[in-house]
Design a protein around this motif. Structure first.
Motif, PDB file in Angstrom:
ATOM      1  N   ILE A  35      11.610  10.213   1.724  1.00  0.00           N
ATOM      2  CA  ILE A  35      11.440   9.125   0.359  1.00  0.00           C
ATOM      3  C   ILE A  35      10.932   7.804   0.907  1.00  0.00           C
ATOM      4  O   ILE A  35      12.527   7.154   1.654  1.00  0.00           O
ATOM      5  N   ILE A  36      10.235   6.862   0.902  1.00  0.00           N
ATOM      6  CA  ILE A  36       9.500   5.260   1.095  1.00  0.00           C
ATOM      7  C   ILE A  36       9.444   4.882  -0.418  1.00  0.00           C
ATOM      8  O   ILE A  36       9.449   5.396  -1.006  1.00  0.00           O
ATOM      9  N   GLN A  37      10.444   3.680  -0.838  1.00  0.00           N
ATOM     10  CA  GLN A  37      10.145   2.845  -1.921  1.00  0.00           C
ATOM     11  C   GLN A  37      10.122   1.549  -1.382  1.00  0.00           C
ATOM     12  O   GLN A  37      11.361   1.278  -0.759  1.00  0.00           O
ATOM     13  N   ASP A  38       9.936   0.750  -2.311  1.00  0.00           N
ATOM     14  CA  ASP A  38      10.281  -1.173  -2.798  1.00  0.00           C
ATOM     15  C   ASP A  38      10.830  -0.775  -3.352  1.00  0.00           C
ATOM     16  O   ASP A  38       9.937  -0.296  -4.416  1.00  0.00           O
ATOM     17  N   GLN A  39      11.263  -1.843  -3.790  1.00  0.00           N
ATOM     18  CA  GLN A  39      11.959  -1.927  -5.664  1.00  0.00           C
ATOM     19  C   GLN A  39      10.413  -2.224  -6.424  1.00  0.00           C
ATOM     20  O   GLN A  39      10.530  -2.349  -7.611  1.00  0.00           O
ATOM     21  N   HIS A  40       9.221  -2.727  -5.961  1.00  0.00           N
ATOM     22  CA  HIS A  40       8.251  -2.838  -6.956  1.00  0.00           C
ATOM     23  C   HIS A  40       7.133  -1.902  -7.238  1.00  0.00           C
ATOM     24  O   HIS A  40       6.053  -1.638  -8.128  1.00  0.00           O
ATOM     25  N   GLY A  41       7.649  -0.841  -6.283  1.00  0.00           N
ATOM     26  CA  GLY A  41       6.973   0.237  -6.526  1.00  0.00           C
ATOM     27  C   GLY A  41       7.064   1.829  -6.422  1.00  0.00           C
ATOM     28  O   GLY A  41       8.054   1.803  -7.166  1.00  0.00           O
ATOM     29  N   VAL A  42       6.361   3.123  -7.333  1.00  0.00           N
ATOM     30  CA  VAL A  42       7.288   3.839  -7.266  1.00  0.00           C
ATOM     31  C   VAL A  42       7.145   4.515  -5.795  1.00  0.00           C
ATOM     32  O   VAL A  42       7.411   4.211  -4.459  1.00  0.00           O
ATOM     33  N   PRO A  43       8.367   5.871  -5.754  1.00  0.00           N
ATOM     34  CA  PRO A  43       8.789   6.503  -4.467  1.00  0.00           C
ATOM     35  C   PRO A  43       7.298   7.390  -3.547  1.00  0.00           C
ATOM     36  O   PRO A  43       6.457   7.185  -5.136  1.00  0.00           O
TER      37      PRO A  43
ATOM     38  N   THR B 152       0.157   0.594  -2.158  1.00  0.00           N
ATOM     39  CA  THR B 152      -0.358   1.094  -3.350  1.00  0.00           C
ATOM     40  C   THR B 152       0.123   1.994  -4.386  1.00  0.00           C
ATOM     41  O   THR B 152      -0.162   1.421  -5.496  1.00  0.00           O
ATOM     42  N   ALA B 153       1.773   1.891  -4.105  1.00  0.00           N
ATOM     43  CA  ALA B 153       3.248   2.565  -5.353  1.00  0.00           C
ATOM     44  C   ALA B 153       2.888   1.429  -5.521  1.00  0.00           C
ATOM     45  O   ALA B 153       3.636   1.547  -6.612  1.00  0.00           O
ATOM     46  N   LYS B 154       2.373   0.946  -5.574  1.00  0.00           N
ATOM     47  CA  LYS B 154       3.250  -0.764  -6.130  1.00  0.00           C
ATOM     48  C   LYS B 154       1.829  -1.109  -7.797  1.00  0.00           C
ATOM     49  O   LYS B 154       2.648  -1.534  -8.591  1.00  0.00           O
ATOM     50  N   MET B 155       0.943  -0.152  -7.467  1.00  0.00           N
ATOM     51  CA  MET B 155       0.454  -0.164  -8.937  1.00  0.00           C
ATOM     52  C   MET B 155       0.247  -0.144 -10.390  1.00  0.00           C
ATOM     53  O   MET B 155       1.079   1.390  -9.793  1.00  0.00           O
ATOM     54  N   PRO B 156       0.011  -0.657 -11.345  1.00  0.00           N
ATOM     55  CA  PRO B 156       1.497  -0.476 -12.549  1.00  0.00           C
ATOM     56  C   PRO B 156       0.595   1.062 -13.556  1.00  0.00           C
ATOM     57  O   PRO B 156       1.607   2.156 -13.714  1.00  0.00           O
ATOM     58  N   PHE B 157      -0.101   1.672 -12.796  1.00  0.00           N
ATOM     59  CA  PHE B 157      -0.496   3.082 -13.802  1.00  0.00           C
ATOM     60  C   PHE B 157      -0.220   5.137 -11.917  1.00  0.00           C
ATOM     61  O   PHE B 157      -1.172   5.279 -12.725  1.00  0.00           O
TER      62      PHE B 157
ATOM     63  N   TYR C  56       1.320   7.566 -11.289  1.00  0.00           N
ATOM     64  CA  TYR C  56       2.095   8.729 -11.955  1.00  0.00           C
ATOM     65  C   TYR C  56       3.068   8.777 -11.333  1.00  0.00           C
ATOM     66  O   TYR C  56       2.901   9.494 -10.518  1.00  0.00           O
ATOM     67  N   LYS C  57       4.185   8.598 -11.972  1.00  0.00           N
ATOM     68  CA  LYS C  57       5.385   9.836 -11.241  1.00  0.00           C
ATOM     69  C   LYS C  57       6.028   9.074  -9.849  1.00  0.00           C
ATOM     70  O   LYS C  57       7.012   7.959  -9.771  1.00  0.00           O
ATOM     71  N   TRP C  58       4.766   9.673  -8.985  1.00  0.00           N
ATOM     72  CA  TRP C  58       5.126   9.001  -7.682  1.00  0.00           C
ATOM     73  C   TRP C  58       3.874   9.348  -6.259  1.00  0.00           C
ATOM     74  O   TRP C  58       3.156   9.520  -6.942  1.00  0.00           O
ATOM     75  N   MET C  59       4.399   9.259  -5.798  1.00  0.00           N
ATOM     76  CA  MET C  59       2.925   9.153  -4.562  1.00  0.00           C
ATOM     77  C   MET C  59       3.065  10.468  -3.785  1.00  0.00           C
ATOM     78  O   MET C  59       4.598  10.548  -3.358  1.00  0.00           O
ATOM     79  N   ALA C  60       2.376  11.192  -2.837  1.00  0.00           N
ATOM     80  CA  ALA C  60       2.935  12.286  -2.314  1.00  0.00           C
ATOM     81  C   ALA C  60       2.129  11.968  -1.126  1.00  0.00           C
ATOM     82  O   ALA C  60       0.845  11.697  -0.970  1.00  0.00           O
ATOM     83  N   VAL C  61       2.073  12.200   0.068  1.00  0.00           N
ATOM     84  CA  VAL C  61       1.958  11.791   1.261  1.00  0.00           C
ATOM     85  C   VAL C  61       1.484  12.835   2.634  1.00  0.00           C
ATOM     86  O   VAL C  61       3.301  13.421   2.751  1.00  0.00           O
ATOM     87  N   MET C  62       0.664  13.842   3.025  1.00  0.00           N
ATOM     88  CA  MET C  62       0.789  14.600   4.155  1.00  0.00           C
ATOM     89  C   MET C  62       1.034  14.103   5.349  1.00  0.00           C
ATOM     90  O   MET C  62       0.908  13.046   5.548  1.00  0.00           O
ATOM     91  N   PRO C  63       1.116  15.326   6.400  1.00  0.00           N
ATOM     92  CA  PRO C  63       1.583  14.791   7.563  1.00  0.00           C
ATOM     93  C   PRO C  63       0.359  14.926   8.480  1.00  0.00           C
ATOM     94  O   PRO C  63       0.941  13.935   9.517  1.00  0.00           O
ATOM     95  N   ASP C  64      -0.984  14.540   8.273  1.00  0.00           N
ATOM     96  CA  ASP C  64      -2.072  14.098   8.712  1.00  0.00           C
ATOM     97  C   ASP C  64      -1.461  12.597   8.395  1.00  0.00           C
ATOM     98  O   ASP C  64      -3.038  12.005   8.682  1.00  0.00           O
ATOM     99  N   VAL C  65      -1.035  11.363   7.859  1.00  0.00           N
ATOM    100  CA  VAL C  65      -1.212  10.569   7.327  1.00  0.00           C
ATOM    101  C   VAL C  65      -1.659   9.675   8.818  1.00  0.00           C
ATOM    102  O   VAL C  65      -0.633   9.379   9.881  1.00  0.00           O
ATOM    103  N   HIS C  66      -2.551   8.767   8.168  1.00  0.00           N
ATOM    104  CA  HIS C  66      -2.917   7.496   9.135  1.00  0.00           C
ATOM    105  C   HIS C  66      -3.174   6.513   8.543  1.00  0.00           C
ATOM    106  O   HIS C  66      -4.241   6.645   7.109  1.00  0.00           O
ATOM    107  N   LEU C  67      -3.769   5.785   8.435  1.00  0.00           N
ATOM    108  CA  LEU C  67      -4.771   4.334   7.547  1.00  0.00           C
ATOM    109  C   LEU C  67      -5.778   4.608   7.475  1.00  0.00           C
ATOM    110  O   LEU C  67      -6.359   4.963   8.373  1.00  0.00           O
ATOM    111  N   GLY C  68      -6.172   4.110   6.840  1.00  0.00           N
ATOM    112  CA  GLY C  68      -7.585   4.364   5.935  1.00  0.00           C
ATOM    113  C   GLY C  68      -8.042   2.967   5.184  1.00  0.00           C
ATOM    114  O   GLY C  68      -7.363   1.648   5.038  1.00  0.00           O
TER     115      GLY C  68
END
Length: 408
Positions: free
Chosen positions: A8-16, A37-42, A44-56
């Motif tokens: 899990i990564i998270q900062d104080q302004h965003g969801v996990p 992206t995780a800072k957006m107020p809408f 739901y619960k958390w974001m999930a990130v897959m192992p093929d993650v890269h900058l988009g």
């Protein structure tokens, strides 16, 4: 209780942000993009990130973004409905010709691919006169497209009918593969082509205009969103759903053409309906999660509900996998959509040569020239490590290896 397979990564302004990335590299720019992206107020619960993650562009590739009350068009992106299709045939490796160039040539002949930018002349990646099957498919799509264009006329003059049943460029491909039992498969990767690109870009711009209109400051302009219940939201939802249908139909038409190519080269009768999978990996849909209806944007991720089949391709010359979902709720029932890039296209062209490409695609009948170096296997993460990192998301049903690959 199973051992947790994510960090899990998270900062104080965003969801996990739950990251299924154990054992695979994740660069810092991708992490920073995810945290924005995780800072957006809408969310739901958390974001999930897959192992093929890269900058988009817009959102990080390999991310699953559940939202309530708003949607981010740039997170869906401009290749709306991009995805995979695979079909298992009754043919085996011994039915294939000794030399596969003829089969690759026939696939290239029957499926428009690539792109030529010449004014006043037909793009070789589109139809001059679409065949009857394409026109029949377009007839199922045209009425809703005209509804979209009635409200948004700028979308009328786009590559739509003439690109239905065509491959495109970049990492889109058509492949002939063999599984562990030497069974022949056809696998392909493409999306909604020029019309999907136009719809994506158009609504991304409308979302940005809405942000300016209501003086909404964002951590990144690509996170501009449309609020549920507004006219732009409703129009986008209708248009994005249409583009996803276009993409699915696009893959179905190419699959039929690929089977015709096989029949031209192999004169033995065969069955091609044994098993088929058609799944998006750049899209948005409404789903039930934790007892609530949520909009789930998968940016380079595949839905993997319990028992649901999906496709995780490797790069040219690497393995690919037909998988079955394990229904992991914490990932919002998702898995990766491929291996994921380690090097950008520009960086890959700097680092690797045609000689490298020839070595790394040994045994695969494919283009081996400077124009496809950006798709070299070494530009991607090791697919075995990606699969290991998501073993609680999917189980492998078939392992495929490419023997023919057609690239745009």
């Amino acid at each position: 209780m199973n051992k947790r397979n994510y960090n899990i990564i998270q900062d104080q302004h965003g969801v996990p942000i739950k990251m299924w990335t154990q054992g695979v590299p994740v660069d810092e720019p991708s992490k920073q993009q995810l945290l924005k992206t995780a800072k957006m107020p809408f969310i739901y619960k958390w974001m999930a990130v897959m192992p093929d993650v890269h900058l988009g562009i817009g959102a990080t590739i390999g991310s699953v973004i559940p939202t309530k009350g708003a949607i981010i068009p740039a997170a869906v992106g401009v290749d709306i409905g991009c995805g995979m299709m695979a079909a298992r045939t009754s043919l085996t490796a011994s039915d294939l010709p000794d030399h596969l160039l003829g089969l690759r040539s026939e696939l290239e002949r029957l499926i428009p691919h690539g792109m030529t930018k010449t004014r006043g002349q037909r793009d070789r990646g589109s139809w001059h006169t679409p065949p009857e099957l394409v026109d029949q498919a377009w007839a199922e799509l045209v009425a809703d497209f005209e509804l979209i264009c009635a409200k948004h006329p700028r979308l009328q003059k786009t590559n739509n009918r003439t690109q239905l049943g065509t491959l495109g460029t970049g990492n889109h491909f058509v492949e002939i593969c063999l599984d562990e039992h030497d069974q022949v498969w056809v696998m392909l990767h493409s999306g909604s082509r020029g019309v999907g690109n136009a719809i994506g870009n158009y609504f991304i711009e409308l979302a940005r205009q809405d942000m300016q209109k209501y003086f909404i400051n964002l951590p990144d302009k690509d996170l501009a969103y449309l609020v549920e219940g507004t006219e732009h939201f409703d129009d986008y939802w209708f248009a994005v759903g249409w583009a996803q249908r276009f993409a699915m139909k696009n893959r179905e038409l190419m699959m039929q053409a690929a089977m015709n190519a096989l029949r031209q080269i192999i004169h033995k009768p065969f069955n091609a309906k044994v098993e088929a999978v058609n799944c998006h990996h750049n899209y948005v849909d409404k789903e039930q999660h934790y007892g609530e209806e949520v909009m789930v944007t998968r940016k380079g991720a595949v839905r993997a509900r319990l028992g649901e089949y999906g496709i995780i391709p490797g790069s040219m010359g690497a393995k690919s996998f037909i998988v079955r979902g394990l229904g992991n709720q914490e990932s919002f029932c998702s898995c990766s959509h491929g291996a994921g890039r380690v090097f950008s296209r520009t960086e890959a062209k700097k680092r690797f040569s045609v000689a490298d490409q020839i070595v790394q695609t040994e045994g695969v009948e494919c283009r081996k020239d400077a124009a496809v170096i950006d798709e070299i296997p070494a530009a991607y993460k090791p697919i075995e490590a990606v699969m290991q990192a998501q073993q609680d998301l999917v189980e492998i049903v078939y392992t495929l290896r490419q023997v023919v690959c057609v690239k745009g």
